[in-house]
Write a protein that holds these residues in place. Structure first.
Motif, PDB file in Angstrom:
ATOM      1  N   LEU A  95       0.825  -1.209   0.000  1.00  0.00           N
ATOM      2  CA  LEU A  95       0.000   0.000   0.000  1.00  0.00           C
ATOM      3  C   LEU A  95       0.862   1.262   0.000  1.00  0.00           C
ATOM      4  O   LEU A  95       0.536   2.246  -0.684  1.00  0.00           O
ATOM      5  N   GLU A  96       1.958   1.228   0.735  1.00  0.00           N
ATOM      6  CA  GLU A  96       2.860   2.392   0.740  1.00  0.00           C
ATOM      7  C   GLU A  96       3.443   2.625  -0.658  1.00  0.00           C
ATOM      8  O   GLU A  96       3.503   3.765  -1.141  1.00  0.00           O
ATOM      9  N   ILE A  97       3.851   1.551  -1.327  1.00  0.00           N
ATOM     10  CA  ILE A  97       4.389   1.670  -2.683  1.00  0.00           C
ATOM     11  C   ILE A  97       3.326   2.215  -3.632  1.00  0.00           C
ATOM     12  O   ILE A  97       3.589   3.113  -4.447  1.00  0.00           O
ATOM     13  N   ILE A  98       2.109   1.685  -3.514  1.00  0.00           N
ATOM     14  CA  ILE A  98       1.010   2.136  -4.374  1.00  0.00           C
ATOM     15  C   ILE A  98       0.755   3.627  -4.158  1.00  0.00           C
ATOM     16  O   ILE A  98       0.536   4.383  -5.116  1.00  0.00           O
ATOM     17  N   GLY A  99       0.779   4.061  -2.900  1.00  0.00           N
ATOM     18  CA  GLY A  99       0.616   5.482  -2.613  1.00  0.00           C
ATOM     19  C   GLY A  99       1.737   6.313  -3.197  1.00  0.00           C
ATOM     20  O   GLY A  99       1.504   7.381  -3.790  1.00  0.00           O
ATOM     21  N   ASN A 100       2.957   5.826  -3.061  1.00  0.00           N
ATOM     22  CA  ASN A 100       4.108   6.564  -3.594  1.00  0.00           C
ATOM     23  C   ASN A 100       4.106   6.619  -5.118  1.00  0.00           C
ATOM     24  O   ASN A 100       4.785   7.474  -5.710  1.00  0.00           O
TER      25      ASN A 100
END
Length: 318
Positions: free
Chosen positions: A109-114
């Motif tokens: 999820l952090e990667i997707i947000g970034n």
């Protein structure tokens, strides 16, 4: 998490990329998970993160492409010890606590947000549906997750009531003390046969990663799932619109027949309805006539209905 953020080509071919996520050693040693990505043609802030089920991995390219067509970038995790993420020293699918998967879901999820997204649909099939539901319940203020879609979630074991009441708690307790014992899985032997193109189905997938037979299951898995299901049974609260889909019927065919191609042969669809109705929050349950356990692998007209209902629901809720 990752040594670098460089995606590599994925086994699924053109347009599919994968990223290896690294984690501290666990009870078996080195641990990785794998994030697979397929981007939509046009730039979008919407994405889906898909979590596969037990004895499974991500291979459902039609699903990814349907989401792309609807303006979603598609991401899927192969969880630790599954599919792309399985390492030679590891037992396949080995699990002691379902919360072990939180690390890769959080990082994905952090990667997707970034990568420029602010709206994420968290999606899960079977054990992935159980995992995704609990993740949403445990992270009520997550800034990205805007909706949850569960495809035949594993909210209860498919067994007679007396086994659930008497045998299952004892087997779970045994799994906590002696995690490496193996116990008959009782999984229907026709499920993968009904799916794979080399047998009776239309799909191509790696039979080492999604095995045709899995006669014995580790008691540690039973313990992990039993403990997770207790939360569902007590009525967890979800803070985003939630869609649960299930087949209209459960069958347990002893011989290959039409039931294997028009039913959930893994879970009891009545249990899915029962425990979906216990979840607190905005929960919609939809029943798909003649759906398979993995609804998106059903016959063409059946899965067309799945996508039509799913995207209509998403248009109203995300």
């Amino acid at each position: 998490m990752t040594d670098n953020k460089t995606y590599q080509s994925d086994v699924l071919g053109a347009g599919y990329e994968q990223l290896t996520l690294h984690y501290p050693d666990d009870f078996e040693g080195k641990v990785v998970a794998t994030l697979v990505r397929k981007k939509a043609e046009k730039s979008t802030q919407k994405a889906v993160l898909y979590i596969h089920g037990f004895i499974d991995y991500f291979f459902q390219t039609e699903m990814a492409e349907k989401f792309n067509q609807q303006g979603y970038d598609f991401y899927a995790l192969d969880l630790r010890k599954y599919g792309r993420s399985h390492l030679p020293h590891q037992k396949f699918y080995n699990l002691r606590d379902i919360n072990e998967y939180d690390a890769e879901i959080t990082d994905a999820l952090e990667i997707i947000g970034n990568e420029g997204h602010d709206h994420v649909l968290l999606a899960g099939h079977s054990t992935g549906g159980l995992t995704s539901t609990l993740y949403v319940a445990h992270h009520p203020n997550h800034p990205l997750i805007k909706a949850l879609w569960c495809n035949s979630p594993f909210y209860d074991f498919n067994m007679p009531l007396w086994k659930k009441k008497l045998a299952l708690p004892r087997l779970s307790a045994l799994g906590k003390r002696l995690p490496n014992l193996r116990f008959p899985s009782e999984l229907n032997k026709w499920y993968v046969v009904s799916l794979h193109k080399d047998f009776k189905g239309e799909w191509d997938f790696n039979l080492e990663w999604k095995k045709p037979k899995y006669p014995l299951v580790y008691t540690s898995f039973v313990h992990a799932i039993f403990e997770a299901q207790k939360e569902i049974h007590s009525g967890v609260k979800v803070f985003v619109p939630t869609l649960v889909m299930r087949s209209h019927q459960t069958k347990n065919p002893k011989k290959f027949n039409i039931d294997a191609q028009t039913s959930d042969v893994i879970l009891d669809v009545k249990d899915i309805l029962k425990y979906s109705n216990k979840i607190q929050g905005s929960v919609t349950v939809m029943t798909i006539q003649n759906g398979l356990h993995d609804l998106v692998l059903s016959a063409p007209p059946v899965r067309a209905e799945v996508y039509e209902k799913l995207f209509r629901w998403l248009d109203s809720n995300i």
